[in-house]
Enzyme design. Structure first.
Site, PDB file in Angstrom:
ATOM      1  N   GLY A  58       0.874  -1.181   0.048  1.00  0.00           N
ATOM      2  CA  GLY A  58      -0.138  -0.002  -0.009  1.00  0.00           C
ATOM      3  C   GLY A  58       0.838   1.296  -0.015  1.00  0.00           C
ATOM      4  O   GLY A  58       0.343   2.265   0.537  1.00  0.00           O
ATOM      5  N   GLY A  78      -0.713   4.659  -1.259  1.00  0.00           N
ATOM      6  CA  GLY A  78      -1.884   5.087  -0.701  1.00  0.00           C
ATOM      7  C   GLY A  78      -1.233   6.049   0.332  1.00  0.00           C
ATOM      8  O   GLY A  78      -0.357   6.797   0.437  1.00  0.00           O
ATOM      9  N   LYS A  79      -2.417   6.865   1.086  1.00  0.00           N
ATOM     10  CA  LYS A  79      -2.184   7.854   1.786  1.00  0.00           C
ATOM     11  C   LYS A  79      -1.122   7.681   3.012  1.00  0.00           C
ATOM     12  O   LYS A  79      -0.247   8.364   3.175  1.00  0.00           O
ATOM     13  CB  LYS A  79      -3.641   8.240   2.488  1.00  0.00           C
ATOM     14  CG  LYS A  79      -4.428   9.043   1.333  1.00  0.00           C
ATOM     15  CD  LYS A  79      -5.835   9.566   1.995  1.00  0.00           C
ATOM     16  CE  LYS A  79      -6.650  10.192   1.139  1.00  0.00           C
ATOM     17  NZ  LYS A  79      -8.088  10.806   1.556  1.00  0.00           N
ATOM     18  N   MET A  80      -1.494   6.371   3.640  1.00  0.00           N
ATOM     19  CA  MET A  80      -0.572   6.014   4.751  1.00  0.00           C
ATOM     20  C   MET A  80       0.840   5.647   4.257  1.00  0.00           C
ATOM     21  O   MET A  80       1.728   5.877   4.824  1.00  0.00           O
ATOM     22  CB  MET A  80      -1.246   5.127   5.607  1.00  0.00           C
ATOM     23  CG  MET A  80      -2.360   5.634   6.716  1.00  0.00           C
ATOM     24  SD  MET A  80      -1.685   6.827   7.816  1.00  0.00           S
ATOM     25  CE  MET A  80      -0.061   6.130   8.513  1.00  0.00           C
ATOM     26  N   CYS A 130      -1.451  -3.158   9.804  1.00  0.00           N
ATOM     27  CA  CYS A 130      -1.960  -2.020  10.224  1.00  0.00           C
ATOM     28  C   CYS A 130      -3.429  -1.669   9.291  1.00  0.00           C
ATOM     29  O   CYS A 130      -3.957  -0.570   9.801  1.00  0.00           O
ATOM     30  CB  CYS A 130      -1.099  -0.822   9.828  1.00  0.00           C
ATOM     31  SG  CYS A 130       0.618  -1.140  10.345  1.00  0.00           S
ATOM     32  N   SER A 169      -2.765  -4.728  15.028  1.00  0.00           N
ATOM     33  CA  SER A 169      -3.091  -3.789  15.751  1.00  0.00           C
ATOM     34  C   SER A 169      -4.293  -2.851  15.200  1.00  0.00           C
ATOM     35  O   SER A 169      -4.081  -2.448  13.929  1.00  0.00           O
ATOM     36  CB  SER A 169      -2.164  -2.740  16.529  1.00  0.00           C
ATOM     37  OG  SER A 169      -2.666  -1.767  16.941  1.00  0.00           O
ATOM     38  N   HIS A 202     -14.199  10.208  12.214  1.00  0.00           N
ATOM     39  CA  HIS A 202     -13.226  10.243  10.985  1.00  0.00           C
ATOM     40  C   HIS A 202     -13.553  10.945   9.814  1.00  0.00           C
ATOM     41  O   HIS A 202     -14.666  11.286   9.434  1.00  0.00           O
ATOM     42  CB  HIS A 202     -12.950   8.686  10.767  1.00  0.00           C
ATOM     43  CG  HIS A 202     -12.025   7.931  11.631  1.00  0.00           C
ATOM     44  ND1 HIS A 202     -12.763   7.411  12.595  1.00  0.00           N
ATOM     45  CD2 HIS A 202     -10.723   7.611  11.786  1.00  0.00           C
ATOM     46  CE1 HIS A 202     -11.845   6.734  13.492  1.00  0.00           C
ATOM     47  NE2 HIS A 202     -10.371   7.122  13.103  1.00  0.00           N
ATOM     48  N   HIS A 203     -12.793  10.952   8.834  1.00  0.00           N
ATOM     49  CA  HIS A 203     -12.881  11.621   7.538  1.00  0.00           C
ATOM     50  C   HIS A 203     -13.985  10.945   6.788  1.00  0.00           C
ATOM     51  O   HIS A 203     -14.338   9.744   6.947  1.00  0.00           O
ATOM     52  CB  HIS A 203     -11.724  11.722   6.629  1.00  0.00           C
ATOM     53  CG  HIS A 203     -11.043  10.421   6.568  1.00  0.00           C
ATOM     54  ND1 HIS A 203     -11.245   9.613   5.468  1.00  0.00           N
ATOM     55  CD2 HIS A 203     -10.054   9.560   7.305  1.00  0.00           C
ATOM     56  CE1 HIS A 203     -10.465   8.464   5.580  1.00  0.00           C
ATOM     57  NE2 HIS A 203      -9.780   8.469   6.655  1.00  0.00           N
ATOM     58  N   LYS A 226     -13.511   7.289   5.133  1.00  0.00           N
ATOM     59  CA  LYS A 226     -13.210   6.037   5.739  1.00  0.00           C
ATOM     60  C   LYS A 226     -14.119   4.926   5.280  1.00  0.00           C
ATOM     61  O   LYS A 226     -15.489   5.272   5.576  1.00  0.00           O
ATOM     62  CB  LYS A 226     -13.154   6.288   7.178  1.00  0.00           C
ATOM     63  CG  LYS A 226     -12.711   5.164   8.088  1.00  0.00           C
ATOM     64  CD  LYS A 226     -12.593   5.430   9.414  1.00  0.00           C
ATOM     65  CE  LYS A 226     -12.360   4.150  10.418  1.00  0.00           C
ATOM     66  NZ  LYS A 226     -10.776   3.413   9.953  1.00  0.00           N
ATOM     67  N   GLY A 279     -11.951   0.156  13.573  1.00  0.00           N
ATOM     68  CA  GLY A 279     -11.392  -0.649  14.214  1.00  0.00           C
ATOM     69  C   GLY A 279     -11.092  -0.407  15.568  1.00  0.00           C
ATOM     70  O   GLY A 279     -10.969  -1.315  16.565  1.00  0.00           O
TER      71      GLY A 279
END
Length: 249
Positions: free
Chosen positions: A8, A11-13, A84, A108, A141-142, A145, A151
């Site tokens: 990923g 992606g953003k993260m 994640c 997590s 959240h935004h 999402k 989660g």
């Protein structure tokens, strides 16, 4: 040097992780996996099965539908993996736990150090407060999402539920005019704008309230936690690990 395979990565993260890694001199991103295989400062593959770069850790910030291919690759290469991603089904979580019999798996619902400290506080106070307080969990959240509730909200609610000896039930939202029952734990989701992540745990009693709140001001908090997890997982053998293992060091 610990070589990371970042799933990923575009992606953003994934981009935030790529930027934050400069603060971790023992870590480097050896390669990335993304459907958008646009090259970065490291080689990027559209499918993990096509990756030809050796790595020490797999770090996943993607979507639940990539789980099977990641587990297969990790088990085949005997590489520790860090999940994640959120929004897994119960069946997928069972797969993650089963895989930990063969490889080192870190899972997590939230990689923030702060939110996991809050979660540990809940383990210690929930059973004492429950008799005299109603419990509600509110998450924001935004508007992009995908999963709801988050989660992290489920993580916090599960911690509260597991800490209370009596049987409790989740109520998602409160439609209609039914009165609240004490054994309920309310879980409420708000979606809007560019909110990175807010989680508020409310204990409402007679004449007083107690609130625990965590606000993520930027995505960097999740990237930093994930990279700390990469350092922690280096050289680990089979087993299931979480943020609790990091904050308890």
């Amino acid at each position: 040097m610990i070589n990371i395979l970042l799933n990923g990565c575009n992606g953003k993260m994934g981009k935030v992780v790529s930027n934050c890694i400069t603060n971790f001199p023992q870590l480097t991103i050896a390669a990335g996996i993304d459907k958008n295989a646009q090259e970065s400062t490291y080689p990027v593959f559209s499918n993990i099965s096509d990756c030809t770069i050796n790595s020490d850790i797999i770090l996943d910030f993607s979507r639940p539908d990539s789980l099977d291919s990641l587990l297969n690759y990790s088990i085949d290469k005997k590489i520790p993996i860090i999940f994640c991603t959120t929004g897994y089904t119960d069946e997928q979580i069972a797969k993650i736990k089963k895989a930990s019999d063969k490889i080192a798996v870190f899972h997590s619902a939230n990689m923030s150090i702060g939110i996991n400290v809050v979660n540990n506080i809940l383990k210690n106070i929930s059973r004492f407060l429950y008799n005299n307080f109603d419990v509600e969990v509110i998450e924001k959240h935004h508007n992009q999402k995908v999963d709801s509730p988050s989660g992290t909200a489920i993580l916090l609610a599960d911690t509260i539920k597991d800490s209370i000896p009596e049987e409790t039930t989740y109520v998602h939202g409160r439609n209609g005019i039914a009165k609240r029952k004490h054994q309920e734990i309310g879980i409420h989701s708000i979606r809007g704008g560019s909110i990175v992540g807010e989680h508020d745990i409310l204990f409402a009693g007679q004449g007083e309230t107690i609130e625990l709140k965590h606000t993520a001001l930027s995505r960097e908090v999740f990237a930093i936690g994930a990279l700390k997890a990469c350092e922690f997982m280096s050289g680990k053998h089979n087993g299931l690990y979480s943020m609790d293992d990091i904050i308890s060091q």
